[in-house]
Design a protein around this motif. Structure first.
Motif, PDB file in Angstrom:
ATOM      1  N   TRP A 698      -6.548 -10.866 -11.245  1.00 24.84           N
ATOM      2  CA  TRP A 698      -6.798  -9.637 -11.981  1.00 24.84           C
ATOM      3  C   TRP A 698      -6.400  -8.448 -11.122  1.00 24.84           C
ATOM      4  CZ3 TRP A 698     -10.273 -12.253  -9.184  1.00 24.84           C
ATOM      5  CH2 TRP A 698     -11.149 -11.553  -8.353  1.00 24.84           C
ATOM      6  N   GLY A 699      -5.924  -7.393 -11.779  1.00 23.39           N
ATOM      7  CA  GLY A 699      -5.485  -6.248 -11.012  1.00 23.39           C
ATOM      8  C   GLY A 699      -4.992  -5.135 -11.915  1.00 23.39           C
ATOM      9  N   PHE A 700      -4.276  -4.198 -11.302  1.00 17.01           N
ATOM     10  CA  PHE A 700      -3.778  -3.062 -12.067  1.00 17.01           C
ATOM     11  C   PHE A 700      -2.411  -2.643 -11.556  1.00 17.01           C
ATOM     12  CE2 PHE A 700      -5.944  -1.078  -8.478  1.00 17.01           C
ATOM     13  CZ  PHE A 700      -5.068  -0.071  -8.088  1.00 17.01           C
ATOM     14  N   VAL A 701      -1.679  -1.955 -12.438  1.00 18.69           N
ATOM     15  CA  VAL A 701      -0.393  -1.353 -12.115  1.00 18.69           C
ATOM     16  C   VAL A 701      -0.485   0.125 -12.485  1.00 18.69           C
ATOM     17  CG1 VAL A 701       2.082  -1.335 -12.577  1.00 18.69           C
ATOM     18  CG2 VAL A 701       0.827  -3.500 -12.614  1.00 18.69           C
ATOM     19  N   TYR A 702      -0.169   0.989 -11.537  1.00 16.81           N
ATOM     20  CA  TYR A 702      -0.261   2.431 -11.781  1.00 16.81           C
ATOM     21  C   TYR A 702       1.080   3.077 -11.494  1.00 16.81           C
ATOM     22  CZ  TYR A 702      -1.888   7.270 -11.493  1.00 16.81           C
ATOM     23  OH  TYR A 702      -2.061   8.614 -11.694  1.00 16.81           O
ATOM     24  N   ARG A 703       1.663   3.702 -12.525  1.00 16.82           N
ATOM     25  CA  ARG A 703       2.928   4.418 -12.404  1.00 16.82           C
ATOM     26  C   ARG A 703       2.737   5.811 -12.992  1.00 16.82           C
ATOM     27  NH1 ARG A 703       7.606   1.734 -15.138  1.00 16.82           N
ATOM     28  NH2 ARG A 703       6.116   1.542 -16.857  1.00 16.82           N
ATOM     29  N   PRO A 704       2.329   6.770 -12.163  1.00 17.02           N
ATOM     30  CA  PRO A 704       1.971   8.091 -12.695  1.00 17.02           C
ATOM     31  C   PRO A 704       3.178   8.838 -13.247  1.00 17.02           C
ATOM     32  CG  PRO A 704       2.011   8.120 -10.302  1.00 17.02           C
ATOM     33  CD  PRO A 704       2.166   6.685 -10.703  1.00 17.02           C
ATOM     34  N   SER A 705       2.994   9.379 -14.438  1.00 18.26           N
ATOM     35  CA  SER A 705       4.066  10.169 -15.038  1.00 18.26           C
ATOM     36  C   SER A 705       4.286  11.475 -14.294  1.00 18.26           C
ATOM     37  CB  SER A 705       3.732  10.449 -16.508  1.00 18.26           C
ATOM     38  OG  SER A 705       2.459  11.086 -16.620  1.00 18.26           O
ATOM     39  N   TRP A 706       3.248  11.907 -13.542  1.00 14.99           N
ATOM     40  CA  TRP A 706       3.354  13.155 -12.805  1.00 14.99           C
ATOM     41  C   TRP A 706       4.069  12.998 -11.465  1.00 14.99           C
ATOM     42  CZ3 TRP A 706       0.930  12.755  -8.130  1.00 14.99           C
ATOM     43  CH2 TRP A 706      -0.055  11.790  -8.007  1.00 14.99           C
ATOM     44  N   LEU A 707       4.330  11.748 -11.041  1.00 16.60           N
ATOM     45  CA  LEU A 707       5.053  11.507  -9.793  1.00 16.60           C
ATOM     46  C   LEU A 707       6.134  10.470 -10.065  1.00 16.60           C
ATOM     47  CD1 LEU A 707       5.284  12.174  -6.776  1.00 16.60           C
ATOM     48  CD2 LEU A 707       3.668  10.323  -6.302  1.00 16.60           C
ATOM     49  N   ARG A 708       7.246  10.954 -10.563  1.00 17.80           N
ATOM     50  CA  ARG A 708       8.336  10.064 -10.949  1.00 17.80           C
ATOM     51  C   ARG A 708       8.847   9.283  -9.737  1.00 17.80           C
ATOM     52  NH1 ARG A 708      11.852   9.302 -15.051  1.00 17.80           N
ATOM     53  NH2 ARG A 708      13.982   8.670 -14.517  1.00 17.80           N
ATOM     54  N   GLY A 709       9.050   8.001  -9.908  1.00 18.19           N
ATOM     55  CA  GLY A 709       9.564   7.160  -8.828  1.00 18.19           C
ATOM     56  C   GLY A 709       8.506   6.458  -8.030  1.00 18.19           C
ATOM     57  N   PHE A 710       7.205   6.748  -8.293  1.00 14.77           N
ATOM     58  CA  PHE A 710       6.125   6.109  -7.543  1.00 14.77           C
ATOM     59  C   PHE A 710       5.497   4.994  -8.371  1.00 14.77           C
ATOM     60  CE2 PHE A 710       1.620   5.624  -6.488  1.00 14.77           C
ATOM     61  CZ  PHE A 710       1.704   5.350  -5.136  1.00 14.77           C
ATOM     62  N   SER A 779       5.521   1.633  -3.976  1.00 16.89           N
ATOM     63  CA  SER A 779       6.919   2.028  -3.854  1.00 16.89           C
ATOM     64  C   SER A 779       7.071   3.481  -4.250  1.00 16.89           C
ATOM     65  CB  SER A 779       7.809   1.151  -4.736  1.00 16.89           C
ATOM     66  OG  SER A 779       7.474   1.333  -6.107  1.00 16.89           O
ATOM     67  N   TYR A 780       8.047   4.113  -3.625  1.00 18.23           N
ATOM     68  CA  TYR A 780       8.334   5.507  -3.966  1.00 18.23           C
ATOM     69  C   TYR A 780       9.815   5.752  -3.725  1.00 18.23           C
ATOM     70  CZ  TYR A 780       7.859  10.602  -4.221  1.00 18.23           C
ATOM     71  OH  TYR A 780       7.973  11.915  -4.577  1.00 18.23           O
ATOM     72  N   ALA A 781      10.504   6.230  -4.750  1.00 19.64           N
ATOM     73  CA  ALA A 781      11.931   6.530  -4.657  1.00 19.64           C
ATOM     74  C   ALA A 781      12.136   7.993  -5.024  1.00 19.64           C
ATOM     75  CB  ALA A 781      12.729   5.621  -5.588  1.00 19.64           C
ATOM     76  N   PHE A 782      12.925   8.708  -4.216  1.00 17.97           N
ATOM     77  CA  PHE A 782      13.095  10.136  -4.439  1.00 17.97           C
ATOM     78  C   PHE A 782      14.396  10.604  -3.807  1.00 17.97           C
ATOM     79  CE2 PHE A 782      10.652   9.225  -0.675  1.00 17.97           C
ATOM     80  CZ  PHE A 782      11.199  10.032   0.302  1.00 17.97           C
ATOM     81  N   ASP A 783      14.868  11.746  -4.264  1.00 18.58           N
ATOM     82  CA  ASP A 783      16.059  12.361  -3.682  1.00 18.58           C
ATOM     83  C   ASP A 783      15.694  13.014  -2.357  1.00 18.58           C
ATOM     84  OD1 ASP A 783      17.710  11.652  -5.810  1.00 18.58           O
ATOM     85  OD2 ASP A 783      17.123  13.432  -6.954  1.00 18.58           O
ATOM     86  N   ALA A 790      14.344   5.349  -0.792  1.00 22.40           N
ATOM     87  CA  ALA A 790      13.432   4.440  -1.479  1.00 22.40           C
ATOM     88  C   ALA A 790      12.600   3.711  -0.438  1.00 22.40           C
ATOM     89  CB  ALA A 790      14.202   3.440  -2.338  1.00 22.40           C
ATOM     90  N   VAL A 791      11.299   3.702  -0.641  1.00 26.98           N
ATOM     91  CA  VAL A 791      10.371   3.041   0.273  1.00 26.98           C
ATOM     92  C   VAL A 791       9.594   2.006  -0.518  1.00 26.98           C
ATOM     93  CG1 VAL A 791       8.455   3.340   1.879  1.00 26.98           C
ATOM     94  CG2 VAL A 791      10.153   5.161   1.618  1.00 26.98           C
ATOM     95  N   ARG A 792       9.483   0.829   0.021  1.00 27.90           N
ATOM     96  CA  ARG A 792       8.714  -0.239  -0.620  1.00 27.90           C
ATOM     97  C   ARG A 792       7.814  -0.889   0.426  1.00 27.90           C
ATOM     98  NH1 ARG A 792       7.150  -2.074  -5.451  1.00 27.90           N
ATOM     99  NH2 ARG A 792       9.154  -1.400  -6.224  1.00 27.90           N
ATOM    100  N   GLY A 793       6.520  -0.936   0.151  1.00 20.62           N
ATOM    101  CA  GLY A 793       5.581  -1.587   1.045  1.00 20.62           C
ATOM    102  C   GLY A 793       4.859  -2.716   0.344  1.00 20.62           C
ATOM    103  N   LEU A 794       4.933  -3.906   0.899  1.00 18.47           N
ATOM    104  CA  LEU A 794       4.258  -5.085   0.376  1.00 18.47           C
ATOM    105  C   LEU A 794       3.237  -5.548   1.399  1.00 18.47           C
ATOM    106  CD1 LEU A 794       7.442  -7.102  -0.682  1.00 18.47           C
ATOM    107  CD2 LEU A 794       6.212  -5.383  -2.022  1.00 18.47           C
ATOM    108  N   ALA A 795       2.065  -5.904   0.947  1.00 19.02           N
ATOM    109  CA  ALA A 795       1.034  -6.368   1.874  1.00 19.02           C
ATOM    110  C   ALA A 795       0.210  -7.446   1.205  1.00 19.02           C
ATOM    111  CB  ALA A 795       0.152  -5.208   2.324  1.00 19.02           C
TER     112      ALA A 795
END
Length: 926
Positions: A698-710, A779-783, A790-795
């Motif tokens: 069980w878990g969650f996925v959060y992709r905020p519309s206010w922070l595109r690319g995160f 993850s966070y991708a930005f200009d 692009a940064v991706r962290g897995l743990a």
């Protein structure tokens, strides 16, 4: 770099650049960033294999990872397993350079191991289809796959048996090939380790085109060569001896010393020159010509005798042997794969396809050394004609008629006493299938697969125990010649007497008598067939109901033949045994996804899913597996999910039919707290039942519309395996027997003096395994400036890895001996600006204990293992050539030349053993 690479030809321009942060999702997460990237690249949705129902990875209730093409290329793996092995959800995966080389090791093969639950609990598929196993343990060598055509890897972390079948207790790794590829692409690369060894070279090419309007053909191949990295070729390995757990010298229950000592300077008691180990001439050693040396053997400690199997020193010592002395860092390997596929579309709604694959992998390395540590100490009478006269006189004067002698025989193979091992794997796989669009949102897919694998295993330069003992027992015949004692009664037995004191000058006739080769050939065959019907029979207000129905059949068989001496267990080790067995399974399954609510306040989306599978095993009857899941979006930015499943793994052929594979092991007898060498016999069990796992995620996925690319995903998991099939370690059998498990005591054989002589390790349904933890993905991708970052962290965090045999229960979370650090991570930073791309990668393996069952200061002197950090760097430059492009790339692995921890290799194969190394190459496509 020692290698320069010439440009080949151009590469077709990508339709878009897929950023690293969107190429890979966490082992717990979804493919949310990957989905959008691939849609842009391909113009449509991808379908990942988290479920049989046609849905993309973002919507799958079961945590699903997608590793895309760019990440595979950026990591520039020498083998496909290298792109997976460092991801936090994979632990103790076998790579060509990571695991033991020997009769029971992986021997250069590549097996993925999800969550450290075992490669046999991770189901490997190709295009959602079964792939013929490479071993009798039903594991697939990833080196046999056509990696040059892999466009992505789908990873389902648990809850997958109902969808995909047996062996998916830990999860599924599905390699998806690019069947629509058109054009020409190729890759050529070479590498070397900083210390000048480990030279490697790889090249691959694929060509695809349409032949007319209805037929599409793809053909390709690859070749890989690695020179290997020899033993003792790194500063951390060449002088420190073997890090081993031994009984503490001088320990008593009342003197305050810990019972066990974990030390890097543990040497075998059999030096190269040979030594007498008992009074009154203890410490007498010998010159190469067999005469007595004027310098006695230098013991590490005066209280340490050489009658046990090891000697503990306070620093490095020359002339001593240790168990990893002969273990290569990376074996020499040559492998190649050829692949061809045909897709024929007789009508717009039907596609027929067929493919064929041939793969070959040959691995060579050195293994064990001929030593009396495993052959057994020699009792040599003073009447032996090879005993130097001065020594004989001293012994007779002291009233001795015999003495005990230990020796490592470096001269048993022209100055190289190591065993030489070759494993040659050859795989053939053929499939044929049908994809049909039945109209009205219904599709039918089916396939048939036939595969066979042949594995030839040669364990050369290994002593034949009985002949070795006969050869050592030399006497003077009535005619005055030196002969074997056995020859006096059997003149034609061919025995050639052995002088145990010399270290050069042995004849080939002599060696041929007591040195041989253990040989075996294993054939694996698989027949598999499946049909799957997908459709959307009805549409509810929240959307269409999706279902999948299907049936599968597979049969696996194994047959192994061995030489006569191995069958008689005549060699000191290896001794592969004949094997014959088969098992089959008939299965039916169904899966459904039902949308409940959509676009309602606080109910942006809600759907439920379920799956069930009934399997009839030929050896153990009928088992039912199932899965239920919920997806809930209270708002568009946040998705909650939960999956509950019942999963299974049927025992494989080796577990069922193995006929006592023999090895020599060193264990600590808990009765006496002494180290002893004993024979270990691993035995199959035809009464095994399938193991059953209950998985909750069980878990969650959060992709905020206010922070595109995160994007952020967090998933909790708990896997409980009942009646787990397997064996305990030999030391565990002894420890748990001593703790009161009478059933395990029956597996231990002792002689009249009470010394352990053998341990029979039968495969049993005796364990419960409970694994609990959390997977993270951010993850966070930005200009950034003129480029894109692009940064991706897995743990991964493991809070529980508990095993129980019904009497003793141990939580090994954080135990590095079991390859279970509580924390592990993989962080990638990728920056692309114009034609230049730079990627850095940090891999973290957390600290922990050596073994959680020991208490520091009481049971063991030091129970801590430090954390390890690895840093890798890759850079590439893209040059446009006509309608294609060439990508030049350069990679440095283990930039800071990080050595394994002092406790390596006994803490497992999560660690890099080679050090800093370089790779350069070019990819082109047009």
């Amino acid at each position: 770099m020692h290698c320069l690479f010439r440009t080949m030809v151009g590469e077709r321009r990508f339709r878009s650049m897929i950023m690293v942060g969107a190429s890979i999702a966490a082992l717990s997460g979804t493919a949310h960033a990957q989905k959008s990237a691939d849609r842009e690249a391909e113009g449509n949705e991808i379908v990942v294999s988290g479920t049989r129902v046609v849905r993309d990875g973002y919507d799958a209730p079961t945590p699903t990872t997608v590793i895309g093409t760019e990440m595979l290329e950026k990591r520039a793996p020498l083998t496909i397993v290298d792109a997976l092995a460092t991801l936090p959800g994979f632990k103790q995966s076998a790579t060509p350079g990571s695991t033991a080389q020997g009769a029971t090791g992986s021997n250069g093969q590549s097996f993925v191991n999800m969550r450290g639950l075992g490669a046999n609990r991770t189901l490997v598929l190709v295009d959602g289809q079964r792939f013929v196993p490479s071993t009798s343990q039903a594991t697939v060598d990833l080196a046999m796959l056509p990696s040059f055509l892999i466009k992505r890897v789908d990873i389902v972390t648990g809850g997958a048996s109902a969808s995909w079948g047996s062996d998916a207790v830990a999860g599924v790794v599905n390699f998806v090939l690019d069947h629509q590829f058109s054009g020409l692409k190729a890759n050529i690369a070479g590498g070397i380790a900083e210390r000048g060894d480990g030279q490697n070279f790889t090249m691959s090419a694929a060509y695809g085109r349409n032949l007319g309007d209805r037929l599409h053909v793809i053909i390709g191949g690859e070749y890989y060569h690695h020179e290997g990295v020899p033993a003792r070729s790194r500063p951390w390995s060449e002088n420190r001896g073997d890090t081993t757990l031994i009984a503490t010298p001088g320990y008593t229950p009342t003197n305050g010393l810990p019972r066990l000592t974990l030390s890097p300077f543990v040497y075998g008691n059999a030096p190269y020159a040979g030594v007498i180990v008992n009074p009154p001439l203890r410490g007498t050693t010998f010159n190469p010509d067999g005469t007595v040396s004027a310098t006695p053997f230098a013991y590490c400690r005066s209280t340490t005798t050489l009658t046990a199997s090891n000697e503990l020193c306070d620093g490095p010592r020359d002339g001593r042997i240790y168990s990893t002395y002969y273990t290569v860092m990376t074996p020499k390997q040559d492998r190649g794969t050829g692949y061809i596929r045909f897709d024929f579309t007789p009508s717009d709604n039907i596609t027929l396809h067929a493919d064929a694959l041939y793969g070959s992998s040959k691995t060579e390395f050195t293994s064990t050394l001929a030593t009396t540590t495993v052959l057994g100490a020699l009792t040599i009478p003073t009447t032996n004609p090879f005993v130097p006269a001065t020594l004989r006189n001293q012994l007779v004067a002291a009233g001795q008629t015999a003495f005990t002698f230990q020796r490592s025989f470096l001269d048993f193979n022209n100055g190289d006493g190591f065993s030489h091992v070759t494993r040659h794997n050859r795989t053939q796989r053929y499939t044929a299938g049908l994809d049909a669009d039945l109209g009205d949102r219904w599709k039918l897919r089916g396939y048939f697969e036939y595969g066979k694998n042949r594995s030839d295993f040669v364990f050369d330069t290994i002593p034949i125990v009985s002949r070795f003992r006969e050869a050592v027992d030399a006497v003077v015949s009535p005619s005055g010649a030196i002969v074997c004692r056995s020859t006096l009664t059997n003149p034609n037995n061919g025995c050639v007497p052995l002088n145990p004191f010399i270290s050069s000058g042995r004849s080939q006739q002599e060696l041929a008598y007591y040195i041989g080769a253990s040989e075996s050939t294993l054939w694996i065959r698989e027949h598999a067939a499946a049909v799957n019907l997908n459709g959307e029979p009805i549409t509810l207000p929240a959307g269409p109901v999706s279902i999948a129905l299907g049936a599968e059949y597979r049969k696996n068989s194994a047959r192994q033949v061995v030489d006569a001496l191995s069958a008689a267990r005549a060699f000191v080790g290896a001794n592969q045994q004949p094997l014959r067995g088969a098992l089959s399974a008939k299965e039916v399954f169904g899966e459904v996804v039902v949308p409940i609510v959509k676009d309602v306040p606080l109910l942006n989306n809600l759907d439920v899913s379920g799956a069930a599978r009934v399997t009839d095993y030929s050896n153990s009857g009928t088992v039912t597996t199932w899965k239920a899941g919920v997806n809930y979006n209270p708002i568009a930015d946040l998705r909650l999910r939960l999956t509950r499943s019942r999963d299974i793994r049927a025992p494989n052929i080796l577990e069922l039919y193995n006929s006592a594979l023999q090895t020599t092991v060193t264990v600590i007898d808990p009765r006496t707290n002494t180290s002893v060498a004993a024979q270990n016999f691993t035995v199959g069990n035809t009464n095994l039942q399938p193991e059953i796992a209950d998985t909750l995620a069980w878990g969650f996925v959060y992709r905020p519309s206010w922070l595109r690319g995160f994007g952020l995903s967090v998933d909790f998991f708990n896997i409980k395996i009942k009646e787990a099939v397997g064996t305990l370690s030999n030391q565990d059998i002894l420890n748990r027997c001593q703790a009161g498990n009478a059933d395990l005591c029956t597996l231990v054989t002792r002689n009249a003096a009470g010394t352990i002589t053998a341990i029979t390790n039968q495969v049993l349904n005796l364990r419960r395994v409970d694994v609990k933890g959390i997977d993270f993905d951010a993850s966070y991708a930005f200009d950034l400036g003129a480029g894109r970052m692009a940064v991706r962290g897995l743990a991964n965090y493991v809070s529980k890895f508990q095993t129980s045999d019904g009497v003793t229960s141990i939580n090994q979370a954080g135990s590095l001996l079991n390859g279970q650090p509580k924390w592990s991570a993989d962080v990638t930073v990728n920056y692309n600006i114009g034609p230049v791309g730079i990627m850095t990668n940090w891999v973290y393996i957390g600290s922990g204990s050596y073994d959680n069952q020991y208490k520091e200061g009481i049971d063991i002197n030091d129970n801590r293992v430090g954390s390890i950090n690895y840093f890798n760097l890759q850079a590439d430059y893209t040059q446009k050539v006509g309608n294609g492009k060439i990508v030049y790339y350069f990679k440095v692995d283990n930039i800071f030349d990080q050595s394994p921890p002092n406790e390596f290799p006994i803490v497992g194969n999560n660690y890099d053993r080679v050090g800093r190394r370089f790779l350069a190459g070019a990819r082109f496509q047009f």
